[in-house]
Motif scaffolding. Sequence first.
Motif, mmCIF file in Angstrom:
data_model
loop_
_atom_site.group_PDB
_atom_site.id
_atom_site.type_symbol
_atom_site.label_atom_id
_atom_site.label_comp_id
_atom_site.label_asym_id
_atom_site.label_seq_id
_atom_site.Cartn_x
_atom_site.Cartn_y
_atom_site.Cartn_z
ATOM 1 N N LEU A 368 69.626 88.771 106.161
ATOM 2 C CA LEU A 368 68.508 89.523 105.618
ATOM 3 C C LEU A 368 67.265 88.646 105.735
ATOM 4 C CD1 LEU A 368 67.498 92.065 104.039
ATOM 5 C CD2 LEU A 368 67.867 90.722 101.951
ATOM 6 N N CYS A 369 66.225 89.175 106.378
ATOM 7 C CA CYS A 369 64.996 88.414 106.604
ATOM 8 C C CYS A 369 63.831 89.102 105.890
ATOM 9 C CB CYS A 369 64.684 88.295 108.097
ATOM 10 S SG CYS A 369 65.987 87.459 109.041
ATOM 11 N N ARG A 370 62.916 88.288 105.427
ATOM 12 C CA ARG A 370 61.781 88.800 104.656
ATOM 13 C C ARG A 370 60.464 88.456 105.351
ATOM 14 N NH1 ARG A 370 60.488 86.620 98.639
ATOM 15 N NH2 ARG A 370 59.775 84.829 99.863
ATOM 16 N N PHE A 371 59.534 89.404 105.307
ATOM 17 C CA PHE A 371 58.170 89.207 105.791
ATOM 18 C C PHE A 371 57.229 89.327 104.593
ATOM 19 C CE2 PHE A 371 60.518 90.804 109.388
ATOM 20 C CZ PHE A 371 60.055 90.065 110.458
ATOM 21 N N VAL A 372 56.385 88.347 104.402
ATOM 22 C CA VAL A 372 55.405 88.367 103.316
ATOM 23 C C VAL A 372 54.022 88.153 103.910
ATOM 24 C CG1 VAL A 372 54.638 87.334 101.154
ATOM 25 C CG2 VAL A 372 57.080 87.475 101.656
ATOM 26 N N GLU A 373 53.101 89.031 103.570
ATOM 27 C CA GLU A 373 51.720 88.882 104.021
ATOM 28 C C GLU A 373 50.801 89.275 102.876
ATOM 29 O OE1 GLU A 373 48.875 89.833 107.870
ATOM 30 O OE2 GLU A 373 50.836 90.783 107.678
ATOM 31 N N GLU A 397 54.409 85.317 116.539
ATOM 32 C CA GLU A 397 53.957 85.197 115.157
ATOM 33 C C GLU A 397 54.918 85.884 114.204
ATOM 34 O OE1 GLU A 397 50.113 86.912 115.636
ATOM 35 O OE2 GLU A 397 49.104 84.978 115.559
ATOM 36 N N GLU A 398 55.503 87.014 114.628
ATOM 37 C CA GLU A 398 56.471 87.709 113.781
ATOM 38 C C GLU A 398 57.677 86.820 113.521
ATOM 39 O OE1 GLU A 398 56.465 90.416 112.174
ATOM 40 O OE2 GLU A 398 54.634 91.365 112.867
ATOM 41 N N ARG A 399 58.121 86.085 114.535
ATOM 42 C CA ARG A 399 59.266 85.200 114.341
ATOM 43 C C ARG A 399 58.922 84.063 113.395
ATOM 44 N NH1 ARG A 399 60.143 86.663 119.820
ATOM 45 N NH2 ARG A 399 58.813 84.979 120.571
ATOM 46 N N GLU A 400 57.671 83.599 113.436
ATOM 47 C CA GLU A 400 57.270 82.545 112.531
ATOM 48 C C GLU A 400 57.201 83.041 111.087
ATOM 49 O OE1 GLU A 400 56.890 79.383 113.121
ATOM 50 O OE2 GLU A 400 57.330 79.581 115.260
ATOM 51 N N ARG A 401 56.802 84.302 110.907
ATOM 52 C CA ARG A 401 56.682 84.858 109.573
ATOM 53 C C ARG A 401 58.028 85.298 109.021
ATOM 54 N NH1 ARG A 401 54.538 89.543 110.121
ATOM 55 N NH2 ARG A 401 54.101 89.812 107.917
ATOM 56 N N ARG A 402 59.025 85.436 109.850
ATOM 57 C CA ARG A 402 60.331 85.915 109.420
ATOM 58 C C ARG A 402 61.096 84.772 108.755
ATOM 59 N NH1 ARG A 402 63.983 88.896 113.802
ATOM 60 N NH2 ARG A 402 62.070 90.121 113.793
ATOM 61 N N LYS A 403 61.562 84.993 107.554
ATOM 62 C CA LYS A 403 62.285 83.979 106.801
ATOM 63 C C LYS A 403 63.634 84.533 106.373
ATOM 64 C CE LYS A 403 62.053 81.097 102.666
ATOM 65 N NZ LYS A 403 61.269 80.760 101.443
ATOM 66 N N ILE A 405 66.783 85.047 104.169
ATOM 67 C CA ILE A 405 66.992 85.041 102.730
ATOM 68 C C ILE A 405 68.494 85.046 102.460
ATOM 69 C CG2 ILE A 405 66.573 86.227 100.553
ATOM 70 C CD1 ILE A 405 64.061 85.138 101.807
ATOM 71 N N GLY A 406 68.961 84.063 101.714
ATOM 72 C CA GLY A 406 70.368 84.036 101.347
ATOM 73 C C GLY A 406 71.249 83.555 102.481
ATOM 74 N N THR A 407 72.534 83.881 102.374
ATOM 75 C CA THR A 407 73.536 83.454 103.347
ATOM 76 C C THR A 407 73.824 84.563 104.343
ATOM 77 O OG1 THR A 407 75.288 84.154 101.838
ATOM 78 C CG2 THR A 407 74.591 81.855 101.712
ATOM 79 N N ALA A 408 74.534 84.211 105.412
ATOM 80 C CA ALA A 408 74.877 85.179 106.446
ATOM 81 C C ALA A 408 75.985 86.107 105.962
ATOM 82 C CB ALA A 408 75.313 84.452 107.722
ATOM 83 N N ALA A 409 76.134 87.227 106.646
ATOM 84 C CA ALA A 409 77.182 88.189 106.313
ATOM 85 C C ALA A 409 78.563 87.582 106.553
ATOM 86 C CB ALA A 409 77.008 89.466 107.128
ATOM 87 N N VAL A 410 79.531 88.030 105.787
ATOM 88 C CA VAL A 410 80.918 87.597 105.919
ATOM 89 C C VAL A 410 81.673 88.648 106.720
ATOM 90 C CG1 VAL A 410 82.979 86.863 104.678
ATOM 91 C CG2 VAL A 410 80.723 86.439 103.696
ATOM 92 N N TRP A 411 82.401 88.213 107.761
ATOM 93 C CA TRP A 411 83.141 89.119 108.642
ATOM 94 C C TRP A 411 84.647 88.953 108.441
ATOM 95 C CZ3 TRP A 411 80.061 92.607 110.796
ATOM 96 C CH2 TRP A 411 78.741 92.266 111.131
ATOM 97 N N SER A 453 58.245 93.049 103.070
ATOM 98 C CA SER A 453 59.180 93.932 103.765
ATOM 99 C C SER A 453 60.405 93.143 104.201
ATOM 100 C CB SER A 453 58.506 94.592 104.972
ATOM 101 O OG SER A 453 58.016 93.603 105.866
ATOM 102 N N TYR A 454 61.483 93.867 104.462
ATOM 103 C CA TYR A 454 62.751 93.251 104.827
ATOM 104 C C TYR A 454 63.310 93.903 106.090
ATOM 105 C CZ TYR A 454 62.855 91.161 100.150
ATOM 106 O OH TYR A 454 62.567 90.448 99.018
ATOM 107 N N VAL A 455 64.020 93.109 106.852
ATOM 108 C CA VAL A 455 64.775 93.584 108.005
ATOM 109 C C VAL A 455 66.127 92.890 108.001
ATOM 110 C CG1 VAL A 455 62.738 94.069 109.429
ATOM 111 C CG2 VAL A 455 63.833 91.821 109.540
ATOM 112 N N VAL A 456 67.111 93.582 108.554
ATOM 113 C CA VAL A 456 68.414 92.974 108.806
ATOM 114 C C VAL A 456 68.419 92.547 110.264
ATOM 115 C CG1 VAL A 456 70.901 93.353 108.877
ATOM 116 C CG2 VAL A 456 69.546 94.350 107.054
ATOM 117 N N SER A 457 68.615 91.271 110.518
ATOM 118 C CA SER A 457 68.516 90.719 111.871
ATOM 119 C C SER A 457 69.818 90.040 112.263
ATOM 120 C CB SER A 457 67.362 89.713 111.966
ATOM 121 O OG SER A 457 66.131 90.330 111.666
ATOM 122 N N ALA A 458 70.168 90.207 113.530
ATOM 123 C CA ALA A 458 71.365 89.584 114.093
ATOM 124 C C ALA A 458 70.961 88.402 114.955
ATOM 125 C CB ALA A 458 72.160 90.596 114.914
#
Length: 560
Positions: A368-373, A397-403, A405-411, A453-458
């Motif tokens: 889970l990644c967060r964007f704050v502006e 710039e979007e990649r730099e702003r993407r942080k 959050i938390g740990t990765a998903a468990v499979w 805002s949040y995005v789920v990123s792989a």
Amino acid sequence: MSNSRVPPQASSSPRSQYPNTQDAPPAYLPQYSMLSVATLPLYPSAEELDIANVNFARNSSGQSERPRRTFNFSIGPSTSGNGNGAMKPWLAMRLKSNSPSSAQRPRFIGGEDVEGTVLLDLERPQAISSIVVLLRGRLVTSSMEDGSHVFLEHFHPVWKSEWGMKTPNTSSSDDSRNSAKPGALSKGKLCGKFEWPFSFPFPTHFPATQRKGSKPVSYTTPQTLIERSVQATVIYEVVVKVVSGMFRNTHKIVANVLYVPMLESPDLPLLRSEAYRSGTYLCSPLQDEEGWSSLTPFKLRVASIGNPTSSPIQIECTIYIANPTTYTRGTVMPCYLVCKSDRLNPGDVDQCNTLEAFMTQQCISLYLCRFVESRDANQMAASSTVLNGFRTHSGEEERERRKKIGTAAVWWRPRGLGAQNNVVEAGTSLLEGELHLDPGLFPSCEVPFLSVSYVVSAYLSDSQDLAVECLSRPEINLPSPPATPTRPKRFSPPSYPSQDLYLRATVDKKKAVASLPVKICTVKGEGPLPVHFMPRPVAIAPNKTEVQAVEMMGGLAWGR
């Protein structure tokens, strides 16, 4: 204050120490008087902001059934008139809140009432003009005096001189040692003890003007935001303001409070709700297409490092997350990974082993990644209107702003109802998983001065046995590896996959291969509580020594 802040005398001017004026430092000194001396409140804990388990039930009279704590604030003290020189506050405020027992300040939830009492204890008659309780929301972006912007202001008058003694609720003290008389109004002056109870709802929305001449637009009041890694700060204050005397002197009590909006998640789909109620496993996306949303499919090229004779395989991967894509913080986000390889030869043992190793080593991480502006407070204060939208950023710039959050998903391998579909056909494999959401996540927010805002990123994970390259993105121009001296054939290394493959795989691990926007809310909607099948991973404690640099005063950087 240290001596370094005292301006030097004329005889010890910095330029007098340098014969050549070109080598001298600037003649001006930083204007420290412009810095605000107000301190920001303490960083709130996840427990203070978590309202997922709060009981919102109300009794027949509409009052909350939750126990409320009382917080006391005061200014003074003033010398009492009993002759012993005892000191006591002359103005105080009591605030009632349902904050958790560990909280150090009042907390209010969207829709709740700000309830309290203003107490006045005057030993001598004082000409009081008015007493007002003010709820204020501020955006703070720097430690300068003009680095604050008030976006929410709610006035609640408690007493005015023209009201006389009709509104105040006077009361005498229960302390027998205090001989002060009950409060009274004489010749326009107050003397004695007074108590004014107040109650008003915490505003869940605030207005803002989009453009000149247009009607104000209502926005959801954002949650309190105080984080080290975010430059903007959103704080709320309950202020008691007393105006007295001929010169209208102002006395204030400022109480920092927390605010958490009550943002409910939508209802869960029927099949997912029944699975939680009965304690069974969730249906896979192959069985329940409407219950899942997919990230953009992406193709990978996977090669075995330890087996140079094995040819690389191409895999098409699709990640699914459970619908609806609005999740309550502190719960879980179910997910699935479907991998297909159309060109896989079932009779090729090496290729089958490569696919099995790819699934076993879990080479795809889901975060889970967060964007704050945020906008600068000076910009908000200088304009009476709100700019439309935030600045559009480039991909880098979007990649730099993407942080993350938390740990990765468990499979894990699917079980229960979807176990028989683990391998639907040759070259297709499934992994089931879940992403644990931290209970202290800041909810999704979109207001004129702040966007969260949040995005789920792989992402591609490291593997010692496999070289994984993403084929979905445009070609990456990498520098050619340095030329190596020609060696005899008998000393040549085995024919591993090309060196470009490893270089590209290294670059791919830093970029998200697929993303999907999601929303984070604060309260679970109707239906059963989402059940996690794996224990919550141990989160890495944040580095609290990190300092966020803030540029101000013409290049002079100050840390927050």
